[in-house]
Each structure stands twice: as C-alpha cells, then as structure tokens.
Design a protein around this motif. Structure first.
Motif, PDB file in Angstrom:
ATOM      1  N   TYR A  82      -0.188   2.896 -20.292  1.00  0.00           N
ATOM      2  CA  TYR A  82      -0.084   4.106 -19.463  1.00  0.00           C
ATOM      3  C   TYR A  82      -1.078   4.042 -18.307  1.00  0.00           C
ATOM      4  O   TYR A  82      -0.718   4.204 -17.148  1.00  0.00           O
ATOM      5  N   PHE A  83      -2.321   3.814 -18.672  1.00  0.00           N
ATOM      6  CA  PHE A  83      -3.372   3.885 -17.657  1.00  0.00           C
ATOM      7  C   PHE A  83      -3.143   2.868 -16.555  1.00  0.00           C
ATOM      8  O   PHE A  83      -3.093   3.222 -15.378  1.00  0.00           O
ATOM      9  N   ILE A  84      -2.958   1.636 -16.940  1.00  0.00           N
ATOM     10  CA  ILE A  84      -2.902   0.593 -15.914  1.00  0.00           C
ATOM     11  C   ILE A  84      -1.594   0.676 -15.127  1.00  0.00           C
ATOM     12  O   ILE A  84      -1.587   0.487 -13.904  1.00  0.00           O
ATOM     13  N   PHE A  85      -0.509   1.048 -15.796  1.00  0.00           N
ATOM     14  CA  PHE A  85       0.778   1.131 -15.096  1.00  0.00           C
ATOM     15  C   PHE A  85       0.772   2.289 -14.094  1.00  0.00           C
ATOM     16  O   PHE A  85       1.158   2.125 -12.933  1.00  0.00           O
ATOM     17  N   ILE A  86       0.292   3.446 -14.520  1.00  0.00           N
ATOM     18  CA  ILE A  86       0.235   4.601 -13.616  1.00  0.00           C
ATOM     19  C   ILE A  86      -0.725   4.323 -12.474  1.00  0.00           C
ATOM     20  O   ILE A  86      -0.435   4.619 -11.307  1.00  0.00           O
ATOM     21  N   LEU A  87      -1.859   3.712 -12.808  1.00  0.00           N
ATOM     22  CA  LEU A  87      -2.848   3.411 -11.766  1.00  0.00           C
ATOM     23  C   LEU A  87      -2.238   2.485 -10.713  1.00  0.00           C
ATOM     24  O   LEU A  87      -2.401   2.709  -9.506  1.00  0.00           O
ATOM     25  N   ILE A  88      -1.518   1.483 -11.150  1.00  0.00           N
ATOM     26  CA  ILE A  88      -0.954   0.526 -10.186  1.00  0.00           C
ATOM     27  C   ILE A  88       0.166   1.178  -9.397  1.00  0.00           C
ATOM     28  O   ILE A  88       0.294   0.956  -8.184  1.00  0.00           O
ATOM     29  N   CYS A  89       0.974   2.017 -10.038  1.00  0.00           N
ATOM     30  CA  CYS A  89       1.993   2.769  -9.292  1.00  0.00           C
ATOM     31  C   CYS A  89       1.324   3.622  -8.214  1.00  0.00           C
ATOM     32  O   CYS A  89       1.769   3.656  -7.055  1.00  0.00           O
ATOM     33  N   ASN A  90       0.242   4.316  -8.592  1.00  0.00           N
ATOM     34  CA  ASN A  90      -0.465   5.174  -7.638  1.00  0.00           C
ATOM     35  C   ASN A  90      -0.996   4.356  -6.465  1.00  0.00           C
ATOM     36  O   ASN A  90      -0.871   4.742  -5.307  1.00  0.00           O
ATOM     37  N   PHE A  91      -1.597   3.218  -6.782  1.00  0.00           N
ATOM     38  CA  PHE A  91      -2.225   2.419  -5.732  1.00  0.00           C
ATOM     39  C   PHE A  91      -1.192   1.742  -4.837  1.00  0.00           C
ATOM     40  O   PHE A  91      -1.392   1.645  -3.625  1.00  0.00           O
TER      41      PHE A  91
END
Lengths: 269, 196
Positions: A108-117
């Motif tokens: 969750y964390f890394i996937f959402i973070l990368i989507c955001n970035f």
C-alpha cells in the motif's frame, strides 16, 4: 495544455485533474463494464512497474544471500520495512498477525507513494488523456479502499471465524433499545471507513493539482508577466508541499488501513 | 497595490468559475458535475487487479526475502547477545572456580605446613625419646661392661698376685712349694687381701 473540448478555465483545470474518458488508448469491455485503457490505467501500470522494479531491484541482495548487508537502495527498503513493521503493523494489527499483513501494508505505502509522485512529474502531461495522478482519481482510490474493506472482513473472519466477525459487530453489555441504534451505526461505520480512505486520498491528491493549475492560470487571466513570476514562485513552494502531502497521504492510507484491520482483529467490545 | 487588486480580482474569478462552473463552461453542464458523477468503474477494477499483481510479485520477490533477512538478522543479533551473555557467565564461573581452586590450594598448603610442623615435632620428640633411651641403654651396657671388666681385672690381678706371691715365696724359701696345698693356702691369703 489547453483542452480542445473546453475553452474555459474550469475545463482546463478539470482536464488536468481528471481522467479524460473520451481519450482511450484501447477500447475494452468486460461483462458490460468499460475496461478501456485510459491514461490513468497506463499511469497505474507505470506506477506498478516502477514499484515492482524498485522493490525487486532494491531487495535483490536478500534473495541471493539471507545474511546480506544493506547497501544503497536496500537501506531504504530495510528502513521502510522496519518502519512499517515496528510503527504501523505491530502496534495496530499485532505481532502475531504481522507476517500476514505486513506485505499488504508495505505494498500500500510504496504503491500509493509512487502513484502520488508519478503524478507530480510534469512530463507525463505530454501523454494525452488528462490527469497524471492516478490516486487523484476517486475511481482508483475506491479500488484501493475496497481492498482495505475486504481485508478488514478477511482479517476479522480469520481471527473470529466468519460468523464470529459479524457477531462482533453487535456490541455486548448494552440494553436492547441501544442496539437498535448501535447496529446500524456499526454497519454504517464498516462502509464509512473505506469511504473516508477513498475521499481523503483522492481529494488530497486532486486539491494540490487544482491549486497549482489555478495559480498558473492567474497570469494568463490577468495577462501579466510579474504575476507569472509570483505564481511560479508560489507553485514551487506548493510543489514541495505536495511532496510532503504525497508522503503523508500514503502514510495515512497505510496507517488507517492497518488500524481498521487491527480493529477487526481486536474487536473486544 | 495594483498587483494586489489584480490578484484579488483573479481569485474572485477563479472562485466563481470553480464554484459555479455554469458561466465558464457553457456546454455539457457543470464540469464539477461531470467530474463527480462520471464513474469509470473500469479504473477501479484495473486498480484492484494491478494492485494484487504488484502485491503478489512483491510478496514473492521483495518483501518475503526482505522480511526473512530482517528476521534472521534480528534472530542472529539476539543469539549473539545471548551467547555473549552466556560466555560472560561462563567466564565468571570459570573465574569463580579458579578463585575457589586457589582458596582450596591455599588451605591445603596451610594444612600441609601445619601437618608437617606437627609431624616434625612428633618425629623430633620420638627421636629425642629414642636417643635418650638408647643413650640410657648404652650407658647401662657400658656400666655393665665396666663392672664385668672390673671383675675380670680384679680376677686377673688376683691370679697374677697369687703367681707373683708364689714366685716370691718360692724364691724366699727356695723350696718348690708348687703343691696343691700351698696354692690353696696362698689363694686363701690373697682372697683375704682382696677383702681387707
């Protein structure tokens, strides 16, 4: 990038924060659902590829040698994994369930973070079809939140049994008339939690982009170069703010998901 | 001031456009309505599918090995710490044993010294007693021997005196008195001399 479909400012802003459904790369339909490949689906896959690429490349050392020492990128993944396990999963879900839920929470964390970035990289605007931020699209966040929704049910059922989980929804030690109010509230709460996750992530990621586009629209509206300089300075600041927001929202989504999963597991009313 | 006024005007305009939308767009209703109401269910499905694929790959390739490595390291550190603790305890025990051994050895040494002292004392005493006894024996023996020697000497002297007396008497009386009667007579005389 002016939108050909709408000459107004509202249209421009809309174009920058939404997925243009009229622009599809591949028309697809499955069981009557429109599964067309739009820009957001492409961005989603791009984020997935970056996530998988980074994570798999960053942890390659540990696949070869279980006693490997951290070096370079693997430092970051060790930090991330330690942080998520020690500060998010263990206190909220519990040590005994850590093994089951840590991969989901970390992803969750890394996937959402990368989507955001990825949504903050302006070059992706050259790809036609609207907004670049997948997580700014409520349909995508509904997808993510529904995973949390079912994870909560799965976690509760794994601990208390399928019927036990639903029985936990009924609070004990309260008079029957209160139950009439409490049970609907509990059931409502079950849906409100993922709904809040959906809205929080989607709105936060959209808001920043709306703000930035609106500020960039000021010099055009006012036909003034000095305001252009001001708006660039302002947007630079907002860009950094957005980076913080990206982190915070990924963290909040992750944290709340684990809190909700933990609540289903430790449902001692 | 002019710029501030312009910004204010622009913000009002943006606010109007974003809030209402009707004046700005003109066609296909409010963009706000379009934004919130158009639902692209496909993206939701794609998100779920993509997320699960990512999750599966990462769990298999990234998080699994990473978590195992971290757990193993944690375990190793715990083991190292506990074995260090154990080694320290062992060392303490060895040191204690060593101290105990030294203490025992010292006690033993003291005991040995005391024992040998007492043994020495006893031996000295025994030797002394034996020596005294031996000395007494020797003395007694010597006295006895002296006594017997003395008796012998007296006997020999008597014999010699008898012989000499006989020789002297025979010379005096020029007569061989070498008879048994004379000899007995003289012997009696000499015996009488010894007793006088």
């Amino acid at each position: 990038m002016p939108d050909p479909h709408s000459g107004s400012l509202g249209g421009v802003i809309l174009h920058h924060v939404t997925n243009d459904l009229n622009h599809t790369f591949l028309e697809l339909s499955f069981l009557g659902m429109d599964m067309s490949i739009t820009k957001h689906v492409i961005m989603l896959w791009l984020a997935a590829a970056v996530t998988v690429g980074l994570a798999v490349w960053g942890t390659r050392r540990y696949r070869k040698d279980i006693d490997a020492q951290p070096k370079g990128l693997s430092h970051i993944f060790e930090l991330l994994m330690n942080f998520i396990r020690e500060d998010i999963v263990n206190p909220n879900i519990g040590l005994s369930y850590s093994k089951i839920w840590t991969p989901l929470i970390t992803t969750y964390f890394i996937f959402i973070l990368i989507c955001n970035f990825l949504g903050m990289i302006p070059f992706f605007d050259y790809l036609p079809g609207g907004s670049t931020t997948v997580t700014g699209n409520f349909q995508a966040t509904v997808g993510l939140a529904s995973i949390t929704f079912f994870s909560i049910i799965v976690a509760g059922s794994m601990k208390h049994g399928f019927f036990g989980y639903w029985k936990n929804m009924i609070p004990g030690n309260v008079p029957a008339p209160v139950l009439l109010i409490l049970i609907p509230i509990e059931i409502l709460g079950m849906f409100v939690r993922p709904f809040a996750l959906t809205m929080r992530l989607g709105a936060n990621m959209t808001a920043g982009h709306i703000g930035m586009v609106a500020i960039f629209a000021l010099p055009i509206l006012l036909k003034s170069a000095p305001i252009g300089i001001i708006s660039i300075m302002l947007n630079t600041g907002i860009y950094f703010l957005e980076m913080i927001v990206s982190f915070v929202q990924a963290y909040v989504f992750t944290l709340l998901s684990s809190v909700f999963i933990g609540m289903a597991i430790h449902a001692e009313h | 001031m002019v710029i501030a006024g312009k910004i204010l005007a622009a913000l009002t305009l943006v606010g109007q456009i974003m809030a209402g939308g009707h004046e700005g767009t003109g066609h296909e209703g409010s963009w706000m309505d379009k934004w919130l109401l158009s639902y692209d269910f496909g993206l939701t499905i794609w998100t779920i599918i993509t997320f699960f694929i990512v999750l599966a790959i990462l769990k298999w390739k990234a998080w699994g090995p990473l978590i195992n490595a971290l757990d193993k390291r944690e375990e190793d550190i715990r083991n190292a710490l506990s074995s260090a603790e154990k080694a320290r305890e062992d060392a303490d025990k060895v040191a204690e044993d060593y101290d105990e051994m030294i203490r025992k050895a010292q006690a033993e040494a003291q005991k040995i010294v005391a024992e040998s002292k007492s043994t020495g004392e006893r031996v000295r005493e025994e030797i002394k007693v034996t020596a005294e006894k031996e000395a007494g024996d020797i003395l007694e023996k010597a006295q006895k021997q002296i006594q017997s020697e003395k008796a012998n000497a007296i006997q020999e002297i008597r014999s010699a005196v008898v012989e000499l007396s006989l020789q002297a008497a025979s010379k005096v009386i020029e007569k061989n008195l070498d008879s048994e009667d004379n000899r007995r007579l003289i012997k009696e005389t000499v015996d009488g001399i010894g007793k006088a």
